[in-house]
Design a protein around this motif. Structure first.
Motif, PDB file in Angstrom:
ATOM      1  N   GLU A 102      84.277 -41.506 100.775  1.00 33.84           N
ATOM      2  CA  GLU A 102      83.576 -40.221 100.715  1.00 33.84           C
ATOM      3  C   GLU A 102      83.144 -39.834  99.309  1.00 33.84           C
ATOM      4  OE1 GLU A 102      86.357 -37.574 102.514  1.00 33.84           O
ATOM      5  OE2 GLU A 102      85.847 -38.173 104.577  1.00 33.84           O
ATOM      6  N   TYR A 103      83.505 -40.626  98.309  1.00 34.70           N
ATOM      7  CA  TYR A 103      83.137 -40.292  96.933  1.00 34.70           C
ATOM      8  C   TYR A 103      82.657 -41.559  96.213  1.00 34.70           C
ATOM      9  CZ  TYR A 103      83.286 -37.333  92.749  1.00 34.70           C
ATOM     10  OH  TYR A 103      82.954 -36.582  91.644  1.00 34.70           O
ATOM     11  N   PRO A 104      81.481 -42.074  96.603  1.00 39.70           N
ATOM     12  CA  PRO A 104      80.970 -43.290  95.955  1.00 39.70           C
ATOM     13  C   PRO A 104      80.607 -43.050  94.497  1.00 39.70           C
ATOM     14  CG  PRO A 104      79.314 -42.346  97.413  1.00 39.70           C
ATOM     15  CD  PRO A 104      80.572 -41.566  97.649  1.00 39.70           C
ATOM     16  N   LEU A 105      80.868 -44.040  93.693  1.00 39.34           N
ATOM     17  CA  LEU A 105      80.572 -43.984  92.262  1.00 39.34           C
ATOM     18  C   LEU A 105      79.428 -44.931  91.925  1.00 39.34           C
ATOM     19  CD1 LEU A 105      84.236 -44.113  90.873  1.00 39.34           C
ATOM     20  CD2 LEU A 105      82.784 -42.082  91.098  1.00 39.34           C
ATOM     21  N   ALA A 106      78.748 -44.627  90.829  1.00 37.27           N
ATOM     22  CA  ALA A 106      77.713 -45.516  90.289  1.00 37.27           C
ATOM     23  C   ALA A 106      78.179 -46.014  88.930  1.00 37.27           C
ATOM     24  CB  ALA A 106      76.379 -44.789  90.164  1.00 37.27           C
ATOM     25  N   PHE A 107      77.808 -47.246  88.616  1.00 44.29           N
ATOM     26  CA  PHE A 107      78.187 -47.837  87.338  1.00 44.29           C
ATOM     27  C   PHE A 107      76.957 -48.417  86.647  1.00 44.29           C
ATOM     28  CE2 PHE A 107      82.049 -47.832  89.798  1.00 44.29           C
ATOM     29  CZ  PHE A 107      83.056 -47.564  88.869  1.00 44.29           C
ATOM     30  N   VAL A 108      76.872 -48.168  85.342  1.00 49.19           N
ATOM     31  CA  VAL A 108      75.879 -48.809  84.482  1.00 49.19           C
ATOM     32  C   VAL A 108      76.642 -49.784  83.602  1.00 49.19           C
ATOM     33  CG1 VAL A 108      74.248 -48.497  82.600  1.00 49.19           C
ATOM     34  CG2 VAL A 108      74.325 -46.836  84.469  1.00 49.19           C
ATOM     35  N   GLN A 129      81.418 -49.438  98.756  1.00 48.95           N
ATOM     36  CA  GLN A 129      80.791 -48.119  98.891  1.00 48.95           C
ATOM     37  C   GLN A 129      80.109 -47.667  97.599  1.00 48.95           C
ATOM     38  OE1 GLN A 129      84.063 -48.566  98.710  1.00 48.95           O
ATOM     39  NE2 GLN A 129      84.849 -47.218  97.097  1.00 48.95           N
ATOM     40  N   ASN A 130      80.383 -48.346  96.482  1.00 49.22           N
ATOM     41  CA  ASN A 130      79.799 -47.978  95.188  1.00 49.22           C
ATOM     42  C   ASN A 130      78.464 -48.681  94.976  1.00 49.22           C
ATOM     43  OD1 ASN A 130      82.083 -46.432  94.657  1.00 49.22           O
ATOM     44  ND2 ASN A 130      83.107 -48.060  93.513  1.00 49.22           N
ATOM     45  N   VAL A 190      72.485 -45.575  98.082  1.00 47.49           N
ATOM     46  CA  VAL A 190      73.846 -45.058  97.962  1.00 47.49           C
ATOM     47  C   VAL A 190      73.794 -43.683  97.297  1.00 47.49           C
ATOM     48  CG1 VAL A 190      76.127 -45.415  96.940  1.00 47.49           C
ATOM     49  CG2 VAL A 190      74.801 -47.381  97.762  1.00 47.49           C
ATOM     50  N   HIS A 191      74.305 -42.673  97.985  1.00 46.76           N
ATOM     51  CA  HIS A 191      74.285 -41.320  97.422  1.00 46.76           C
ATOM     52  C   HIS A 191      75.552 -41.119  96.575  1.00 46.76           C
ATOM     53  CE1 HIS A 191      72.599 -37.303  97.120  1.00 46.76           C
ATOM     54  NE2 HIS A 191      73.826 -36.824  97.240  1.00 46.76           N
ATOM     55  N   TRP A 192      75.542 -41.754  95.404  1.00 39.23           N
ATOM     56  CA  TRP A 192      76.698 -41.698  94.516  1.00 39.23           C
ATOM     57  C   TRP A 192      76.892 -40.294  93.944  1.00 39.23           C
ATOM     58  CZ3 TRP A 192      74.935 -40.404  89.642  1.00 39.23           C
ATOM     59  CH2 TRP A 192      73.596 -40.696  89.361  1.00 39.23           C
ATOM     60  N   LEU A 275      79.077 -38.786  84.359  1.00 39.22           N
ATOM     61  CA  LEU A 275      78.068 -37.749  84.560  1.00 39.22           C
ATOM     62  C   LEU A 275      77.820 -37.507  86.041  1.00 39.22           C
ATOM     63  CD1 LEU A 275      75.435 -39.082  81.967  1.00 39.22           C
ATOM     64  CD2 LEU A 275      77.288 -37.451  81.545  1.00 39.22           C
ATOM     65  N   THR A 276      77.596 -36.246  86.404  1.00 51.98           N
ATOM     66  CA  THR A 276      77.262 -35.925  87.785  1.00 51.98           C
ATOM     67  C   THR A 276      75.835 -36.382  88.090  1.00 51.98           C
ATOM     68  OG1 THR A 276      76.342 -33.736  87.299  1.00 51.98           O
ATOM     69  CG2 THR A 276      78.733 -33.875  87.667  1.00 51.98           C
ATOM     70  N   ARG A 277      75.556 -36.584  89.343  1.00 49.92           N
ATOM     71  CA  ARG A 277      74.213 -36.985  89.766  1.00 49.92           C
ATOM     72  C   ARG A 277      73.180 -35.921  89.376  1.00 49.92           C
ATOM     73  NH1 ARG A 277      72.657 -40.528  94.048  1.00 49.92           N
ATOM     74  NH2 ARG A 277      70.468 -40.230  94.603  1.00 49.92           N
TER      75      ARG A 277
END
Length: 433
Positions: A102-108, A129-130, A190-192, A275-277
């Motif tokens: 329920e809380y997908p993350l994004a990574f750079v 899920q990320n 993905v809605h991270w 950072l938040t989306r």
């Protein structure tokens, strides 16, 4: 006629031999996509005795071995057997808890070298899920980039940035690389919820579940994490003068810059963030962010003032206008903090930052940061072996789903059985009691 028949038989025999030889050559040339040809992708390495985090086996002759996944040497191939990669390189292919789902993350992740270190980093932080954007530096070799393309091609949620920069240490290109990935991430299906940036020589201390809980804690639930303070006097040179990239370094020019746009107060902090989306959308679309970005193009290390400055704006989503150095993002041993924040680097220093040796790992773990920096697989592989195994054990202990055997990174190998099997004997005197 008999002579003609003999000639015909000889011709057919030679033709058959030629076809067989050509087939063997073809299979060897294209055999990378078979499990046997890819056996070099997967090896095992014994853990060093100093790695106390593994515990001890009851069998005194037993030795721990770690699963190693190698990508070097495969850049000349066009395909990679993804099933073999998944099963033998020990990636976790299932979401381990409802919280994480329920809380997908994004990574750079910005990379240019240390291919094995990057592969192990991805293995440690990967979750289905990320979503992961990989920025490959333009300076990287074609072989390196090809290996990364082969690896990322095996994942539905890992991709290479559509626009690549030639990154210069301390230059604007480092900031631009992150922004390029952020644009791509906003287009992802993905809605991270939050994005975290990494370099290829980072490694996690917290599990993905711990990251999610940290991001959702009371202090950070709706906030960006950009540790930093108002720009100190001794850092003004970074933004008062103009800089330009010359070769691999930034050179300070003799003339000064104008003041920051829209009377902005410049802050100074780390290049690492969470950072938040909504904040990312603000940073990419607002006029004040665009003005600051343009003004920062000829400054020194703008990634160390850009995000933290925006995060002190009242109008920025998730801003932390009274924030300072809060946020346990990185465990780093700086040379100038030796004797105060840490007891010295057990590996070696590069650009005033410690490349961790195995005896640094207890300190790294004790910091309980999100990530640690920096590691080199070629120089100090044992340090990463120990931290990686410690991290994977923690991840699996926290999982809310049944553990698959292929998710374990380490296994116990009885050295006596191994010796007897390889030597073809059963009377090793060291193994008799």
């Amino acid at each position: 006629m008999p002579q003609l028949e003999d000639t015909k038989c000889s011709f057919l025999f030679c033709l058959g031999i030629s076809i067989f030889i050509c087939s063997v050559i073809y299979l060897k040339a294209t055999g990378f996509d078979t499990p046997r040809a890819q056996s070099h992708l997967f090896t095992r390495r014994s853990f060093p005795q100093q790695c106390q985090v593994l515990g001890h086996s009851r069998n005194e002759t037993a030795k721990w071995q770690s699963a190693q996944c190698h990508l070097d040497g495969y850049s000349s191939t066009s395909t990679l057997n993804c099933s073999y990669l998944w099963s033998n390189c020990r990636f976790i292919n299932q979401t381990l808890s409802k919280e994480e789902e329920e809380y997908p993350l994004a990574f750079v992740i910005t990379i240019h070298k240390e291919l094995e270190t990057f592969a192990r980093l991805l293995r440690a932080i990967y979750a289905p899920q990320n979503v992961y954007c990989i920025h490959v530096d333009q300076k990287a070799t074609l072989g390196y980039r090809k290996s990364v393309e082969l690896l990322t091609g095996c994942f539905h949620n890992v991709f290479i940035a559509t626009q690549s920069e030639k990154v210069t240490y301390g230059g604007f290109s480092r900031l631009q690389a992150d922004i390029n990935c952020m644009r791509d991430l906003l287009k992802s299906s993905v809605h991270w919820r939050k994005v975290i940036n990494l370099c290829g020589q980072d490694f996690p201390i917290q599990s993905n579940l711990e990251l999610v809980r940290y991001m959702q804690s009371k202090e950070w639930r709706d906030r960006n994490m950009t540790p930093g303070v108002k720009q100190p006097q001794d850092k003004h040179y970074r933004t008062e003068f103009r800089y330009e990239a010359r070769g691999s370094y930034m050179t300070k020019l003799s003339y000064k810059k104008g003041p920051p746009p829209q009377n902005l107060q410049i802050y100074f902090g780390t290049a690492y963030y969470s950072l938040t989306r909504e904040f990312v959308e603000f940073a990419l679309e607002s006029s004040i962010a665009r003005d600051l970005l343009e003004w920062s193009e000829d400054t020194f290390s703008p990634d160390e003032h850009y995000w933290v400055t925006l995060n002190h704006l009242t109008d920025a989503p998730g801003s932390h206008i009274y924030g300072g150095w809060e946020g346990n993002i990185r465990a780093i041993k700086w040379r100038d903090q030796e004797g105060t924040e840490h007891n010295g680097c057990k590996g070696h220093y590069i650009r005033e930052i410690c490349i961790y040796g195995i005896d640094d790992i207890p300190w790294v773990i004790s910091k309980q940061s999100m990530f640690a920096n920096k590691f080199e697989s070629e120089t100090f592989p044992e340090a990463l072996d120990c931290l990686e195994q410690w991290h994977r054990v923690k991840v699996l202990r926290q999982a809310a789903v049944p553990i698959q055997p292929g998710w374990h990174l380490a296994e116990v190998v009885d050295t006596c059985q191994h010796w007897n099997r390889t030597a073809g004997q059963t009377n090793n005197p060291l193994c008799t009691r």
